[in-house]
Design an enzyme around this catalytic site. Structure first.
Site, mmCIF file in Angstrom:
data_model
loop_
_atom_site.group_PDB
_atom_site.id
_atom_site.type_symbol
_atom_site.label_atom_id
_atom_site.label_comp_id
_atom_site.label_asym_id
_atom_site.label_seq_id
_atom_site.Cartn_x
_atom_site.Cartn_y
_atom_site.Cartn_z
ATOM 1 N N LYS A 79 0.817 -1.210 0.000
ATOM 2 C CA LYS A 79 0.000 0.000 0.000
ATOM 3 C C LYS A 79 0.851 1.260 0.000
ATOM 4 C CE LYS A 79 -3.951 -2.199 2.253
ATOM 5 N NZ LYS A 79 -4.878 -2.189 3.420
ATOM 6 N N ASP A 174 -8.411 -26.264 -2.487
ATOM 7 C CA ASP A 174 -7.160 -25.512 -2.615
ATOM 8 C C ASP A 174 -6.113 -26.310 -3.383
ATOM 9 O OD1 ASP A 174 -7.565 -23.001 -1.341
ATOM 10 O OD2 ASP A 174 -7.525 -23.982 0.604
#
Length: 400
Positions: A79, A174
């Site tokens: 970020k 998964d």
């Protein structure tokens, strides 16, 4: 002529992975097994959230130890703008990007395939998501159990009662997605060798799970009844499943054809007349009369011990198996005889690790340590030309 043992198929390939949990880490660990350099980008201070699932492996999480050997860990707060610049430098030199971030997160970070392909045309991009791009489910969160449910697995797994559905004991949705991502990346690298251009591999957990469900789906084709839930037994072949033995043990056995059925009656049950019993003379009849047949088998086994039953089954070439628990698998004589275990390093000492299935005579699989969180950050950033002082500044600022 075989290649030298030191050369692996993916030596020289660099993979950047923005990964968590199981699907993407399982994919990239297998790429690392083949020699790829895998740089695992993790959140500073927290890392892949699978690191915190449990503490069963000397204080480390079982899922994490399984899917993350042979990788390098770089902590990076994506970020922050400087982190994006660092990631760009890594991608400029990379061959593959694998990501299974939350729906839409990669695109918000400027990591969609169209954006990356324009800037890095040789880069292979593999996106793993719950439901794939597009469609009404695109933004839904997806975890393994939810995909097992959505993909129909739970409807055919478990006991016969409506309240006895059961999930698989491991993360099969998964794992399925991770396997298709792994093979998808390999095929994309082969294609790049021919075209010189990278491509996009889009893997959906739902589609991976549904592919594995094609047998029960076709069995229920055009409105036909689906396979019933049958516990540990096979739903549509019988006898095929667990049977108790008189000494308290359980044997798992399976018959596939009428020849085996006759041998089972003659050499295992010692009741040759059952082979021609009209109730059991074809598999579909044995399935229809499975409860009656089960009683006969249990009665025959009640007077026997495990070794006797196994000896009879083996003599008749009837497939059979022990019902092992986890300790039984750790100590399995076949794995020991084939020398399938190696020691790998972790931050908490060495642990055993299974060699990858599918051994090659041309190379040995890579079996390097499981990384600690951010263990390789300084080395990776130093390779990019950052000074030790600059690296410390980034650490202080929470960028790494």
């Amino acid at each position: 002529m075989s290649q030298p043992k030191g050369i692996r198929p993916l030596d020289g390939i660099t993979v950047i992975s923005l990964e968590h949990a199981i699907a993407a880490p399982f994919c990239t660990r297998q790429l690392a097994d083949l020699g790829a350099r895998v740089i695992k980008v993790e959140r500073p201070g927290v890392g892949d959230f699978a690191r915190g699932y449990d503490q069963r492996v000397n204080g480390l999480a079982s899922h994490f130890v399984w899917t993350n050997r042979s990788k390098e860990s770089l902590t990076l707060d994506l970020k922050q703008p400087i982190a994006a610049d660092i990631l760009d430098q890594l991608l400029e030199k990379a061959d593959v990007l694998v990501q299974n971030l939350a729906p839409g997160a990669a695109a918000r970070l400027g990591l969609s395939f169209p954006t990356l392909h324009e800037r890095f045309p040789r880069l292979v991009v593999c996106d793993i998501s719950g439901y794939g791009v597009g469609g009404p489910y695109e933004q839904k969160k997806a975890y393994d159990l939810l995909i097992q449910s959505e993909g129909g697995f739970l409807s055919v797994t478990g006991g016969p009662g409506d309240d006895q559905m059961a999930k698989a004991g491991n993360s099969i949705a998964d794992i399925a997605a991770g396997m298709y991502a792994y093979t998808g990346v390999l095929s994309a690298l082969l294609l790049r060798d021919r075209t010189g251009v990278g491509s996009h591999v889009d893997v959906s957990m739902l589609e991976s799970m549904v592919e594995w469900m094609n047998y029960p789906m076709y069995y229920a084709y055009d409105g036909s009844p689906p396979p019933p839930r049958a516990g540990a037994a096979h739903a549509t072949i019988y006898p095929y499943g667990p049977f108790p033995i008189g000494d308290g043990n359980t044997v798992m056995l399976g018959l596939q054809n009428e020849r085996e059925w006759r041998l089972f009656c003659e050499q295992v049950l010692l009741q040759p007349q059952l082979a021609d019993d009209v109730r059991f003379e074809a598999n579909f009849k044995r399935v229809e009369n499975r409860e009656t047949l089960r009683k006969l088998i249990v009665e025959a086994f009640a007077a026997l011990d495990f070794d006797t039953v196994i000896a009879r089954l083996d003599a008749a070439s009837i497939a059979n198996a022990r019902v092992n628990d986890m300790q039984g698998v750790w100590q399995h004589p076949q794995l020991k005889a084939r020398d399938r275990w190696r020691e790998i390093g972790t931050s908490q000492g060495c642990v055993p690790s299974l060699l990858p299935p599918g051994s090659s005579n041309a190379f040995t699989a890579r079996m390097d340590p499981v990384p600690g969180l951010g263990e390789h950050s300084a080395d990776i950033l130093s390779d990019l030309g950052l000074s030790s002082d600059r690296i410390q500044e980034l650490r202080t600022a929470g960028v790494i």
